[in-house]
Write an enzyme that holds these catalytic residues in place. Structure first.
Site, short mmCIF file in Angstrom:
data_model
loop_
_atom_site.label_atom_id
_atom_site.label_comp_id
_atom_site.label_asym_id
_atom_site.label_seq_id
_atom_site.Cartn_x
_atom_site.Cartn_y
_atom_site.Cartn_z
NE ARG A 24 44.25 45.41 38.73
CZ ARG A 24 43.73 45.82 37.58
NH1 ARG A 24 43.08 44.99 36.82
NH2 ARG A 24 43.85 47.08 37.23
NE ARG A 37 33.79 46.03 40.86
CZ ARG A 37 32.85 46.55 40.07
NH1 ARG A 37 31.67 46.84 40.56
NH2 ARG A 37 33.12 46.79 38.81
CG ASP A 74 42.56 52.03 39.73
OD1 ASP A 74 42.66 50.82 39.43
OD2 ASP A 74 42.71 52.95 38.90
O1 CP3 Z 1 45.34 43.52 44.02
C1 CP3 Z 1 45.90 44.52 43.52
O2 CP3 Z 1 46.74 44.45 42.60
C2 CP3 Z 1 45.63 45.89 44.13
C3 CP3 Z 1 44.70 46.72 43.48
C4 CP3 Z 1 44.99 47.38 42.13
C5 CP3 Z 1 43.95 47.68 41.22
N1 CP3 Z 1 44.46 48.44 40.20
C6 CP3 Z 1 42.55 47.27 41.39
C7 CP3 Z 1 41.65 47.24 40.21
C8 CP3 Z 1 46.18 47.91 41.59
C9 CP3 Z 1 47.60 47.81 42.09
C10 CP3 Z 1 45.80 48.59 40.36
C11 CP3 Z 1 46.76 49.32 39.51
C12 CP3 Z 1 46.31 49.86 38.22
N2 CP3 Z 1 45.09 50.42 37.91
C13 CP3 Z 1 47.13 49.98 37.07
C14 CP3 Z 1 48.59 49.59 36.99
C15 CP3 Z 1 48.76 48.11 36.88
C16 CP3 Z 1 48.23 47.51 35.62
O3 CP3 Z 1 47.28 46.72 35.72
O4 CP3 Z 1 48.77 47.83 34.56
C17 CP3 Z 1 46.35 50.55 36.04
C18 CP3 Z 1 46.80 50.84 34.63
C19 CP3 Z 1 45.07 50.85 36.59
C20 CP3 Z 1 43.92 51.53 35.92
C21 CP3 Z 1 42.75 50.64 35.80
N3 CP3 Z 1 41.98 50.22 36.85
C22 CP3 Z 1 42.20 50.09 34.61
C23 CP3 Z 1 42.75 50.30 33.22
C24 CP3 Z 1 41.09 49.34 35.00
C25 CP3 Z 1 40.12 48.65 34.08
C26 CP3 Z 1 40.67 47.38 33.55
C27 CP3 Z 1 40.20 46.25 34.41
O5 CP3 Z 1 41.03 45.39 34.76
O6 CP3 Z 1 38.99 46.21 34.67
C28 CP3 Z 1 40.99 49.38 36.42
C29 CP3 Z 1 39.99 48.72 37.27
C30 CP3 Z 1 40.49 47.87 38.41
N4 CP3 Z 1 41.50 48.22 39.26
C31 CP3 Z 1 39.96 46.61 38.81
C32 CP3 Z 1 40.68 46.22 39.95
C33 CP3 Z 1 40.47 44.99 40.80
C34 CP3 Z 1 38.77 45.90 38.17
C35 CP3 Z 1 37.55 46.64 38.64
C36 CP3 Z 1 36.34 45.81 38.88
O7 CP3 Z 1 36.18 45.24 39.97
O8 CP3 Z 1 35.49 45.82 37.98
#
Ligand code: CP3
Length: 345
Positions: A24, A37, A74
């Site tokens: 992340r 964003r 994602d």
């Molecule tokens: O920089 C990076 O790591 C690359 C991008 C990336 C994102 N999600 C962007 C994201 C990666 C590798 C992921 C993987 C991901 N997504 C996982 C596995 C890793 C982990 O964190 O356990 C999972 C379970 C998800 C599913 C997911 N996506 C959830 C549960 C959420 C909401 C929780 C949160 O943090 O808001 C997301 C949203 C998400 N994916 C965001 C980002 C930057 C936040 C979204 C925003 O900008 O509001």
């Protein structure tokens, strides 16, 4: 011969130095991310916009000089592209219409998957063109169990009881869903590699919720199949697995899935990890909260990890992703420490 430190470590080639990147590393803790964003509208629109997604992928690399960039996308784009539409609710995470029976599995549309995910592959090509010759491009997907957990539950959860219960009640239907996702994942990841990804990471965030018997069937087995299929097409492609929470069965995962490296969650003591699976590289495992805290706690924890895992087989990273409240200045200090660290300190 590759010059990229991350690839050298993952191929156990005696790297020139210990590489680092952060899970992340792109995200809400960076003001420049929040700006893009806002311009994109919502999170999914950002994921499907190659120009903006490439921009946010490169932001942390420009700031911190990481050895890798990870595709901005994602894990839930796969169900979205299969026809189970995903929505991200501000402050509340992902939402999907729960899928809980064989009829729901039958509705998933594997055909045309690569076409619907084409913007992601375009992002990969753009970031590959945007980095220098020392930086590796990482593609990723969720591992089948974790993706299925969201698909069946319909969103985030503490226990993910619905998917685990379905696996006990109707193993054939549940297995069919795992198999569809495994197939989609191979196709999705292969297309990322063709577009320029040089390393892949499989995120199995909820591996730790599976009972021991379920772990073998729904975490180890599908991962092994995905790794085998990808290596058949791309023999020298390094693959990192992240079975978060695997604990006692982490060694089984490392030995049986065929991954080149395991990404360690915060609970695995680094010294234990170093003895666990001698043939794989290790990645991790700083607590993201230590980076929120910063200062001597952060550098102390980091030093312990650096001393416990030999540099030759270690990719420094977090044990899970950065939190939105992480001060970018703390990440800057951490990156500086990692660049300047000399083994033996
Ligand atoms: O920089 C990076 O790591 C690359 C991008 C990336 C994102 N999600 C962007 C994201 C990666 C590798 C992921 C993987 C991901 N997504 C996982 C596995 C890793 C982990 O964190 O356990 C999972 C379970 C998800 C599913 C997911 N996506 C959830 C549960 C959420 C909401 C929780 C949160 O943090 O808001 C997301 C949203 C998400 N994916 C965001 C980002 C930057 C936040 C979204 C925003 O900008 O509001």
């Amino acid at each position: 011969m590759t010059e990229k430190p991350l690839l050298q470590t993952l191929r156990r080639m005696g790297p020139s130095r210990r590489p680092f990147w952060f899970m992340r590393q792109a995200g809400r803790y960076l003001p420049e991310y929040r700006e893009v964003r806002a311009e994109a509208g919502d999170f999914l629109a950002l994921c499907y916009n190659p120009k903006l997604a490439a921009e946010v992928t490169l932001q942390p690399w420009r700031r911190f000089g990481t050895d890798a960039v990870i595709l901005f996308a994602d894990i839930l784009l796969v169900p979205d592209a299969l026809g189970q539409k995903v929505a991200y609710v501000e402050g509340d995470g992902p939402r999907l219409e729960p899928l809980r029976d064989a009829a729901g599995v039958a509705k998933l549309q594997l055909e045309g998957l690569e076409r619907r995910l084409a913007p992601v592959f375009e992002t990969v090509a753009k970031i590959k063109a945007g980095v220098d010759e020392k930086t590796a491009v990482i593609g990723f997907a969720g591992a089948p169990w974790t993706v299925v957990a969201y698909m069946v539950e319909g969103g985030g959860s503490v226990q993910f009881a619905a998917p685990r219960l379905w696996a006990y009640r109707d193993p054939p239907a549940f297995q069919a869903l795992i198999d569809v996702i495994a197939e989609a994942t191979v196709r999705y990841l292969a297309a990322q590699v063709r577009a320029g990804a040089e390393v892949l990471q499989l995120f199995d965030t909820w591996a730790g919720l599976l009972a021991a018997s379920q772990f073998r069937q729904y975490c180890v087995e599908p991962t092994r199949k995905i790794v085998r299929a990808l290596k058949a097409e791309f023999p020298s492609l390094p693959i990192i697995g992240f079975p978060k929470g695997a604990n006692a069965v982490l060694g089984d995962y490392a030995r049986e899935t065929g991954v080149d490296a395991i990404s360690l969650d915060v609970q695995v003591p680094p010294a234990v990890a170093a003895t666990l699976a001698p043939s794989v590289a290790l990645q991790g495992n700083l607590d993201p909260l230590a980076v929120v805290a910063g200062g001597e706690r952060m550098t102390g924890e980091t030093g312990q990890i650096l001393r416990a895992i030999p540099a030759a087989r270690h990719v420094f990273n977090l044990g899970h992703g950065f939190l939105p409240e992480t001060p970018p200045a703390h990440v800057e200090a951490l990156a500086k420490m990692l660049r300047e660290w000399k083994q033996g300190e």
